[in-house]
Design a protein around this motif. Structure first.
Motif, PDB file in Angstrom:
ATOM      1  N   ARG A  57      54.079 -24.508  26.115  1.00 46.61           N
ATOM      2  CA  ARG A  57      54.845 -25.664  27.039  1.00 46.61           C
ATOM      3  C   ARG A  57      54.340 -25.426  28.562  1.00 46.61           C
ATOM      4  O   ARG A  57      54.153 -25.984  29.413  1.00 46.61           O
ATOM      5  N   LEU A  58      54.398 -23.869  28.800  1.00 43.45           N
ATOM      6  CA  LEU A  58      54.350 -23.527  30.265  1.00 43.45           C
ATOM      7  C   LEU A  58      52.727 -23.370  30.750  1.00 43.45           C
ATOM      8  O   LEU A  58      52.382 -23.224  32.032  1.00 43.45           O
ATOM      9  N   SER A  59      51.832 -23.318  29.919  1.00 43.32           N
ATOM     10  CA  SER A  59      50.488 -23.506  30.172  1.00 43.32           C
ATOM     11  C   SER A  59      49.937 -24.766  31.125  1.00 43.32           C
ATOM     12  O   SER A  59      48.957 -24.710  31.532  1.00 43.32           O
ATOM     13  N   HIS A  60      50.592 -25.841  30.944  1.00 39.09           N
ATOM     14  CA  HIS A  60      50.499 -27.098  31.605  1.00 39.09           C
ATOM     15  C   HIS A  60      51.242 -27.111  32.900  1.00 39.09           C
ATOM     16  O   HIS A  60      51.140 -28.268  33.567  1.00 39.09           O
ATOM     17  N   ASP A  62      52.083 -25.539  36.859  1.00 36.22           N
ATOM     18  CA  ASP A  62      51.639 -24.549  37.663  1.00 36.22           C
ATOM     19  C   ASP A  62      52.636 -23.523  37.850  1.00 36.22           C
ATOM     20  O   ASP A  62      53.708 -23.367  37.639  1.00 36.22           O
ATOM     21  N   HIS A  63      52.091 -22.427  38.746  1.00 42.11           N
ATOM     22  CA  HIS A  63      53.040 -21.188  38.773  1.00 42.11           C
ATOM     23  C   HIS A  63      54.288 -21.287  38.987  1.00 42.11           C
ATOM     24  O   HIS A  63      55.235 -20.748  38.567  1.00 42.11           O
ATOM     25  N   ASP A  64      54.422 -22.099  40.117  1.00 43.50           N
ATOM     26  CA  ASP A  64      56.068 -22.231  40.824  1.00 43.50           C
ATOM     27  C   ASP A  64      56.883 -22.775  39.860  1.00 43.50           C
ATOM     28  O   ASP A  64      57.996 -22.577  39.706  1.00 43.50           O
ATOM     29  N   GLU A  65      56.192 -24.132  39.117  1.00 42.34           N
ATOM     30  CA  GLU A  65      57.179 -24.710  38.169  1.00 42.34           C
ATOM     31  C   GLU A  65      57.526 -23.829  37.106  1.00 42.34           C
ATOM     32  O   GLU A  65      58.702 -23.691  36.555  1.00 42.34           O
ATOM     33  N   ALA A  66      56.168 -22.912  36.570  1.00 41.13           N
ATOM     34  CA  ALA A  66      56.757 -22.152  35.408  1.00 41.13           C
ATOM     35  C   ALA A  66      57.820 -21.146  35.733  1.00 41.13           C
ATOM     36  O   ALA A  66      58.574 -20.755  35.008  1.00 41.13           O
ATOM     37  N   ALA A  67      57.812 -20.544  36.933  1.00 43.01           N
ATOM     38  CA  ALA A  67      58.653 -19.503  37.532  1.00 43.01           C
ATOM     39  C   ALA A  67      60.034 -20.083  37.481  1.00 43.01           C
ATOM     40  O   ALA A  67      60.999 -19.551  37.421  1.00 43.01           O
ATOM     41  N   ALA A  68      60.154 -21.151  38.117  1.00 42.85           N
ATOM     42  CA  ALA A  68      61.485 -21.981  38.149  1.00 42.85           C
ATOM     43  C   ALA A  68      62.166 -21.979  36.725  1.00 42.85           C
ATOM     44  O   ALA A  68      63.163 -21.917  36.688  1.00 42.85           O
ATOM     45  N   PHE A  69      61.230 -22.609  35.815  1.00 44.01           N
ATOM     46  CA  PHE A  69      61.794 -22.936  34.518  1.00 44.01           C
ATOM     47  C   PHE A  69      62.325 -21.276  34.061  1.00 44.01           C
ATOM     48  O   PHE A  69      63.281 -21.488  33.210  1.00 44.01           O
ATOM     49  N   MET A  70      61.560 -20.308  34.016  1.00 39.35           N
ATOM     50  CA  MET A  70      62.004 -18.997  33.594  1.00 39.35           C
ATOM     51  C   MET A  70      63.113 -18.464  34.174  1.00 39.35           C
ATOM     52  O   MET A  70      63.801 -17.785  33.786  1.00 39.35           O
TER      53      MET A  70
END
Length: 102
Positions: A57-60, A62-70
């Motif tokens: 799911r996180l491969s789609h 961008d870096h900032d969005e993935a970091a915020a999710f985590m």
């Protein structure tokens, strides 16, 4: 995100949670136990993140969005109508969701 969670059986959360010696752990296929977590909600969030990573799911994102999710936490979120919170609350065991809304 909720569609991914329902497809893989994450709605059976109670079968994946373990409470032992005052801490919560999560059982996954990849790792016998993840944790410890201080609260049941943190354990469910940890499972949610784990599933998002394993399903790609996180491969789609961008870096900032993935970091915020985590780093996201339902208990600390101040954003009104947060989609991440809505998804997580939708899959929480009923008793945990009730405690959060009380």
């Amino acid at each position: 995100m909720i569609d991914v969670l329902t497809q893989i059986g994450l709605l059976e959360i109670n079968n994946r949670l373990v409470y032992r010696e005052g801490k919560w752990f999560v059982r996954t296929r990849e790792i016998p136990e993840r944790g410890p977590y201080d609260t049941r909600l943190e354990a469910v969030e940890g499972l949610y993140r784990h599933v998002a990573i394993c399903t790609g799911r996180l491969s789609h994102c961008d870096h900032d969005e993935a970091a915020a999710f985590m780093q996201h936490s339902v208990q600390k979120c101040c954003q009104p109508a947060c989609d991440l919170c809505a998804d997580l609350l939708a899959v929480l065991p009923v008793e945990t969701a009730i405690q959060l809304n009380a």
